[in-house]
Motif scaffolding. Structure first.
Motif, PDB file in Angstrom:
ATOM      1  N   ARG A  48       6.157 -39.058  71.509  1.00  0.00           N
ATOM      2  CA  ARG A  48       7.282 -39.754  70.899  1.00  0.00           C
ATOM      3  C   ARG A  48       8.158 -40.288  72.022  1.00  0.00           C
ATOM      4  O   ARG A  48       7.903 -40.022  73.199  1.00  0.00           O
ATOM      5  CB  ARG A  48       8.070 -38.816  69.981  1.00  0.00           C
TER       6      ARG A  48
ATOM      7  N   VAL B  11       3.499 -40.785  67.793  1.00  0.00           N
ATOM      8  CA  VAL B  11       4.136 -40.848  66.474  1.00  0.00           C
ATOM      9  C   VAL B  11       4.785 -42.210  66.273  1.00  0.00           C
ATOM     10  O   VAL B  11       5.036 -42.948  67.224  1.00  0.00           O
ATOM     11  CB  VAL B  11       5.191 -39.737  66.319  1.00  0.00           C
TER      12      VAL B  11
ATOM     13  N   SER C  70       8.865 -44.338  68.611  1.00  0.00           N
ATOM     14  CA  SER C  70       7.585 -44.259  69.322  1.00  0.00           C
ATOM     15  C   SER C  70       7.799 -44.261  70.833  1.00  0.00           C
ATOM     16  O   SER C  70       8.865 -44.620  71.328  1.00  0.00           O
ATOM     17  CB  SER C  70       6.705 -45.450  68.937  1.00  0.00           C
TER      18      SER C  70
END
Length: 384
Positions: free
Chosen positions: A32, A53, A59
């Motif tokens: 992430r 993610v 992101s």
């Protein structure tokens, strides 16, 4: 080779136990925003980005990957989020691996949703719960190549999958939505029962294998650039609080360190000193000053010697200071620019200050001039 030489971000594309059979590495959950920056504190030689993610949390940022590359870390990507970022950053040095990467790079695919799926949490090993569209595309290719489906029927299968949201897409629903003729449906069922193609898993294995092979290859010295990429103030501020410092084996949030420093006596003086030096380097840059690789390395070595640290101790100091390879290189570049500017101070501005004027001002502000004046006066009184 140390485990920390290779850091892999992995989730639903491939079970973690499979990775340990492929490479000696550290496996981290799907990346992430901020995770690649934080991984740089481990001082890896290679990062392999497979899963990341999106939607629910921000992101992984392109800036993080660029920082890793600036730090001399090789970055490989494939299969999922890694394929997307590699397609976007391959011209900057990120290495893309696999068919999915090639599809994105060549414009065959454009939508991020092609690799999206629903998966379980970490307690269940990020097990995939739904079907990514790229796997349907690959299955259609195989079915057509083996004669199980006609090309038109393969395209029909893909279109049926596209109509289903990734959160509910399964093989059962895709096949039902495609409404294939009886014989074609039967042949497809046989193919899927034999083992549906899993392109994401295949590409994940290829990405990890490529990264592991790179780590196992003879060590190389990453290219050192005299002029480094300068991130925007937005990126710098975000990174400052999103990253960590490594004190021994413990990771300390840089935001916590910054908060403690801000609350301590002398915070204003430290901030002024930091701003003064940052602005000095920025001023040098605005005037067109440039430094060489040797200048930057010289600034780094001078800094190390000023701290009286061994090379290994200096590396630990940088980690404890929350400086990854890219940030420490930029700081040394600033120090080198500052030195160039100060060395030629008399020529920087019209009628500029001399070295003696600089010495006098510094001594007067610090009180050293007054102390030296008193010392000399006492000596002369004794002589008279």
């Amino acid at each position: 080779m140390k485990r920390s030489d290779l850091v892999i971000f992995l989730g639903p594309s491939l079970p973690a136990p499979d990775v340990q059979r492929l490479a000696r590495c550290i496996v981290l959950p799907p990346a992430r925003q901020g995770d690649v920056w934080r991984a740089l504190a481990l001082r890896p030689r290679v990062i392999a980005l497979v899963d990341g993610v999106f939607e629910s949390v921000p992101s992984v940022w392109h800036h993080e990957i660029l920082d890793a590359l600036d730090a001399g870390v090789a970055v490989f990507g494939g299969a999922s989020m890694g394929a997307l970022r590699a397609a976007e950053l391959s011209r900057h040095g990120m290495v893309g691996v696999g068919r999915i990467f090639e599809w994105y790079r060549d414009g065959v695919l454009q939508d991020d949703a092609e690799v999206a799926l629903l998966h379980a949490g970490p307690e269940l090993g990020f097990r995939p719960l739904t079907l990514p569209l790229v796997n349907v595309r690959r299955a259609a290719e195989v079915a057509v190549a083996e004669g199980a489906l006609a090309p038109r029927q393969g395209a029909l299968l893909v279109r049926a999958a596209q109509r289903l949201h990734y959160g509910v897409r399964t093989w059962r629903r895709v096949v039902a939505a495609a409404r294939l003729a009886g014989s074609a449906r039967a042949r497809l069922d046989v193919l899927l029962a034999r083992g549906a193609p899993d392109l994401k898993a295949d590409d994940a294995r290829a990405t990890i294998a490529a990264a592991a092979a790179f780590v196992a290859a003879p060590a190389y010295a990453p290219p050192v650039r005299a002029v480094l990429r300068r991130p925007s103030s937005l990126v710098r501020r975000h990174k400052l609080t999103a990253t960590v410092s490594r004190a021994g084996r413990r990771a300390v949030a840089n935001g916590d360190v910054l908060a403690a420093l801000a609350a301590a006596p002398g915070a204003a003086a430290l901030a002024e000193e930091g701003l003064r030096r940052t602005l000095l380097a920025a001023f040098a840059r605005s005037l067109g000053y440039e430094v060489t690789v040797a200048d930057v390395e010289g600034a780094r070595e001078a800094w190390r010697r000023a701290l009286a640290l061994t090379p290994a101790g200096f590396t630990r100091f940088l980690a404890e200071s929350g400086l990854d390879g890219a940030d420490s290189a930029r700081l040394c570049e600033d120090l080198a620019l500052e030195r160039r500017l100060l060395t030629g101070a008399a020529r920087v501005v019209p009628d500029g200050p001399s070295q003696d004027e600089g010495l006098a001002l510094g001594a007067r502000l610090a009180g050293t001039w007054a102390a030296e004046s008193r010392r000399i006066a006492r000596g002369r009184r004794r002589l008279s």
